[in-house]
Design a protein around this motif. Structure first.
Motif, PDB file in Angstrom:
ATOM      1  N   SER A   2       0.970  -1.393   0.008  1.00 41.20           N
ATOM      2  CA  SER A   2       0.002   0.009   0.009  1.00 41.20           C
ATOM      3  C   SER A   2       0.852   1.207  -0.106  1.00 41.20           C
ATOM      4  CB  SER A   2      -0.985   0.029   1.443  1.00 41.20           C
ATOM      5  OG  SER A   2      -0.096   0.152   2.338  1.00 41.20           O
ATOM      6  N   THR A   3       0.237   2.161  -0.464  1.00 39.12           N
ATOM      7  CA  THR A   3       0.938   3.489  -0.258  1.00 39.12           C
ATOM      8  C   THR A   3       1.390   4.094   1.025  1.00 39.12           C
ATOM      9  OG1 THR A   3      -0.326   4.347  -2.364  1.00 39.12           O
ATOM     10  CG2 THR A   3       0.747   6.176  -0.996  1.00 39.12           C
ATOM     11  N   THR A   4       0.464   3.725   1.974  1.00 39.65           N
ATOM     12  CA  THR A   4       0.584   4.008   3.289  1.00 39.65           C
ATOM     13  C   THR A   4       1.839   3.171   3.927  1.00 39.65           C
ATOM     14  OG1 THR A   4      -1.751   4.201   3.699  1.00 39.65           O
ATOM     15  CG2 THR A   4      -0.176   3.840   5.639  1.00 39.65           C
ATOM     16  N   VAL A   7       5.204   4.962   2.228  1.00 39.97           N
ATOM     17  CA  VAL A   7       5.319   6.187   2.960  1.00 39.97           C
ATOM     18  C   VAL A   7       5.819   6.161   4.096  1.00 39.97           C
ATOM     19  CG1 VAL A   7       4.432   8.428   3.637  1.00 39.97           C
ATOM     20  CG2 VAL A   7       3.592   7.526   1.291  1.00 39.97           C
ATOM     21  N   LEU A   8       5.224   5.300   4.937  1.00 40.58           N
ATOM     22  CA  LEU A   8       5.998   5.183   6.225  1.00 40.58           C
ATOM     23  C   LEU A   8       7.322   4.634   6.310  1.00 40.58           C
ATOM     24  CD1 LEU A   8       2.843   3.921   8.030  1.00 40.58           C
ATOM     25  CD2 LEU A   8       4.026   6.092   8.583  1.00 40.58           C
ATOM     26  N   ALA A 108       2.583   1.164  12.863  1.00 35.39           N
ATOM     27  CA  ALA A 108       1.569   1.523  11.759  1.00 35.39           C
ATOM     28  C   ALA A 108       2.005   1.079  10.359  1.00 35.39           C
ATOM     29  CB  ALA A 108       1.350   3.332  11.672  1.00 35.39           C
ATOM     30  N   HIS A 109       3.416   0.900  10.371  1.00 33.50           N
ATOM     31  CA  HIS A 109       3.996   0.490   9.162  1.00 33.50           C
ATOM     32  C   HIS A 109       3.879  -1.119   9.122  1.00 33.50           C
ATOM     33  CE1 HIS A 109       7.419  -1.182   6.960  1.00 33.50           C
ATOM     34  NE2 HIS A 109       6.917  -0.463   5.920  1.00 33.50           N
ATOM     35  N   ALA A 112       0.266  -1.758   8.270  1.00 31.50           N
ATOM     36  CA  ALA A 112       0.107  -1.476   6.720  1.00 31.50           C
ATOM     37  C   ALA A 112       0.565  -2.631   5.883  1.00 31.50           C
ATOM     38  CB  ALA A 112       0.727  -0.164   6.375  1.00 31.50           C
TER      39      ALA A 112
END
Length: 115
Positions: A2-4, A7-8, A108-109, A112
């Motif tokens: 995912s993009t999330t 980014v993370l 969070a990473h 994700a």
């Protein structure tokens, strides 16, 4: 991926590449922080090595997901240790906030990646 997660991973890698490199180089602020925590410069450099390795793992994890997950898990443990060290050093709880935030970003990473 995912993009999330991407980014993370990039954000965390940048943070820990910078901080880990500063510890490895034993810049004055890092030597002072090590002394305050009751650590030798050698121990602080070891932490810097782990942080740089985690940054590399996060970036390589963009291709090998399991490696990125392992790097995030390692950072969560490092940040939990940082909180303990701050509290044992007599720092106010607010000094733990950066470690808590970055640890939460690593968590969070990890989430994700699993999603």
């Amino acid at each position: 991926m995912s993009t999330t997660a991407i980014v993370l991973a990039v954000l965390l890698a940048g943070i820990f590449l910078l901080l880990g490199s500063a510890k490895l180089a034993a810049v004055p602020a890092m030597r002072q922080a090590a002394s305050h925590a009751g650590m030798t410069t050698t121990h602080y450099r070891l932490l810097g090595t782990l942080e740089v390795a985690a940054a590399a793992g996060l970036l390589l994890g963009l291709r090998i997901t399991a490696l990125g997950a392992a790097a995030s898990a390692g950072l969560i443990l490092l940040m939990a240790g940082a909180v303990v060290v701050h509290l044992r050093s007599g720092d106010p709880a607010a000094r733990c906030l950066p470690a808590v935030i970055v640890g939460a970003l690593a968590g969070a990473h990890l989430v994700a990646l699993a999603g």
